[in-house]
Design an enzyme around this catalytic site. Structure first.
Site, mmCIF file in Angstrom:
data_model
loop_
_atom_site.group_PDB
_atom_site.id
_atom_site.type_symbol
_atom_site.label_atom_id
_atom_site.label_comp_id
_atom_site.label_asym_id
_atom_site.label_seq_id
_atom_site.Cartn_x
_atom_site.Cartn_y
_atom_site.Cartn_z
ATOM 1 N N TYR A 80 36.467 43.206 45.721
ATOM 2 C CA TYR A 80 35.491 42.362 45.705
ATOM 3 C C TYR A 80 34.834 42.723 44.837
ATOM 4 O O TYR A 80 34.165 43.189 44.554
ATOM 5 C CB TYR A 80 35.334 42.194 46.937
ATOM 6 C CG TYR A 80 36.358 41.349 48.206
ATOM 7 C CD1 TYR A 80 36.407 40.153 47.266
ATOM 8 C CD2 TYR A 80 36.817 42.345 48.472
ATOM 9 C CE1 TYR A 80 37.396 39.260 48.641
ATOM 10 C CE2 TYR A 80 37.933 41.318 49.676
ATOM 11 C CZ TYR A 80 38.213 40.219 49.637
ATOM 12 O OH TYR A 80 39.274 39.696 50.575
ATOM 13 N N SER A 81 34.417 41.178 43.414
ATOM 14 C CA SER A 81 33.596 41.747 42.595
ATOM 15 C C SER A 81 31.806 42.151 43.291
ATOM 16 O O SER A 81 32.119 41.085 43.911
ATOM 17 C CB SER A 81 33.400 40.682 41.475
ATOM 18 O OG SER A 81 34.596 41.095 40.627
ATOM 19 N N CYS A 252 36.274 35.898 33.910
ATOM 20 C CA CYS A 252 36.651 36.009 34.643
ATOM 21 C C CYS A 252 37.393 34.805 35.830
ATOM 22 O O CYS A 252 36.620 33.502 36.551
ATOM 23 C CB CYS A 252 35.157 36.480 35.167
ATOM 24 S SG CYS A 252 35.642 37.745 36.748
ATOM 25 N N GLU A 306 38.493 39.765 32.609
ATOM 26 C CA GLU A 306 38.755 40.150 33.752
ATOM 27 C C GLU A 306 39.696 39.252 34.970
ATOM 28 O O GLU A 306 39.268 38.078 35.558
ATOM 29 C CB GLU A 306 37.757 40.625 34.905
ATOM 30 C CG GLU A 306 38.269 41.339 36.400
ATOM 31 C CD GLU A 306 37.369 42.573 36.815
ATOM 32 O OE1 GLU A 306 37.370 43.687 36.421
ATOM 33 O OE2 GLU A 306 36.403 42.355 37.697
ATOM 34 N N TYR A 308 43.208 37.652 37.576
ATOM 35 C CA TYR A 308 43.217 38.014 38.966
ATOM 36 C C TYR A 308 44.233 36.784 39.676
ATOM 37 O O TYR A 308 44.355 35.750 39.392
ATOM 38 C CB TYR A 308 42.995 39.195 39.515
ATOM 39 C CG TYR A 308 41.461 37.688 39.703
ATOM 40 C CD1 TYR A 308 41.448 36.831 40.694
ATOM 41 C CD2 TYR A 308 40.252 38.217 38.686
ATOM 42 C CE1 TYR A 308 40.529 36.323 40.987
ATOM 43 C CE2 TYR A 308 39.434 37.799 39.607
ATOM 44 C CZ TYR A 308 39.116 36.242 40.757
ATOM 45 O OH TYR A 308 37.452 36.176 40.343
#
Ligand code: A2P
Length: 308
Positions: A80-81, A252, A306, A308
């Site tokens: 988790y960021s 992101c 980044e 995902y």
């Protein structure tokens, strides 16, 4: 352009085999109104662990949910960021926050709830959590952060590191450069940390908060409002920032969002933010094929990604 130097960071002080224990201090919904999506801001007290003061904005921490999967193996680590600045949530080095969206899906007619996200979202102050990290060494603000302007593109919980960066720039560094934050979500109810960013927009002349809500009003050509469409639709705010040589671009969120961003940047001639492989530069960006783009278009030196 000022030299771009990324800070040295601590990595993997705690591993999945040797995690630490951190304590929840707050857990609240951080979308604007009652939304069918549940996004929560969770803050941990890391006092007494080696994480204290050693997790930078842009890095992630790992969470190990308790219990086992159907094969009897322990649940896997999820990253988790961090959404708190390097100096900690509210300026307290012992407090680290993250932003969690409950994963809820229907698969083959059955409700599936994500293990780690729902575990985190259910936590109450005082609960202990097994954690690892920090991880990540590139998605960071540069050391000389005041020498740059920033364009941040986020979808969904991809907003987490940008909350951290923006707080860090304004609250810890007296930053006076230009920032554009472009945030994409499905409905207005899903705008995450909207009050904070609206306040920043009002307070700082050089801060632009641009929202792209995809499932409400459409663009004039009938397409969805996505973060990448802002490159076309919000040119008056974005062009003056993107055209400066000391501007850094950060992306992101959902995998795939980067493709549209690179294509629109290339169409507009902002090709310094991307690197094209071999003879791909010969092809008109408007004709780029999304599958081929994945192989031929990469982030440039001033772009951080980044997804995902
Ligand atoms: P949509 O789902 O309407 O197609 P969340 O993480 O809360 O689901 O929000 C993600 C947001 O990103 C949504 O608005 C979603 O739109 C949008 N989105 C989906 N795919 C892409 C893409 N390839 N590029 C940019 N935005 C996207």
């Amino acid at each position: 352009m000022s030299e771009l130097v990324l800070p040295e960071v601590e990595l993997n002080i705690y591993s999945p085999k040797d995690p630490t224990e951190i304590t929840v201090v707050e857990n609240y919904v951080c979308t604007k109104e009652s939304s069918p999506n549940f996004v929560r801001h969770v803050t941990f007290d890391v006092s007494g662990t080696e994480l204290e003061g050693r997790v930078r904005a842009g890095q992630s921490i790992g969470i190990l949910p308790p219990g086992e999967n159907e094969k009897g193996r322990p649940h896997k680590l999820r990253l988790y960021s961090v959404s708190s600045p390097t100096k900690g949530e509210g300026g307290k080095l012992n407090l680290i926050s993250t932003t969690v969206k409950r994963t809820i899906e229907e698969l083959d007619g059955k409700l599936y709830t994500g293990i780690a996200s729902n575990y985190l979202a259910d936590l109450k102050p005082g609960d202990k959590v097994k954690a690892t990290g920090p991880s990540g060494k590139r998605f960071l603000l540069p050391e000389n952060e005041k020498s740059f302007n920033y364009v941040f593109f986020a979808t969904g919980t991809g907003i987490a590191p940008f909350r951290a960066f923006i707080k860090e720039l304004y609250e810890e560094n007296d930053y006076d450069g230009h920032i554009a934050l472009v945030f994409g979500c499905a409905y207005r109810t899903d705008l995450i940390y909207a009050d904070l960013f609206k306040e920043m927009d009002e307070k700082h002349e050089n801060f632009h908060y641009i929202t792209c809500v995809s499932r409400e009003a459409r663009r004039s050509d009938g397409t969805k409002k996505y973060v990448q469409s802002s490159i076309m639709d919000c040119a008056p705010q974005l062009d003056p920032i993107l055209s400066q040589e000391n501007t850094l671009l950060y992306i992101c969120g959902l995998k795939g969002m980067e493709t549209g961003i690179y294509q629109n940047l290339a169409i507009k001639g902002f090709s310094e933010y991307l690197v094209l492989k071999s003879d791909y530069a010969e092809i008109d960006p408007a004709e780029w094929d999304w599958e081929e783009m994945r192989r031929n278009v990469k982030p440039g030196d001033r772009t951080f990604e980044e997804v995902y």
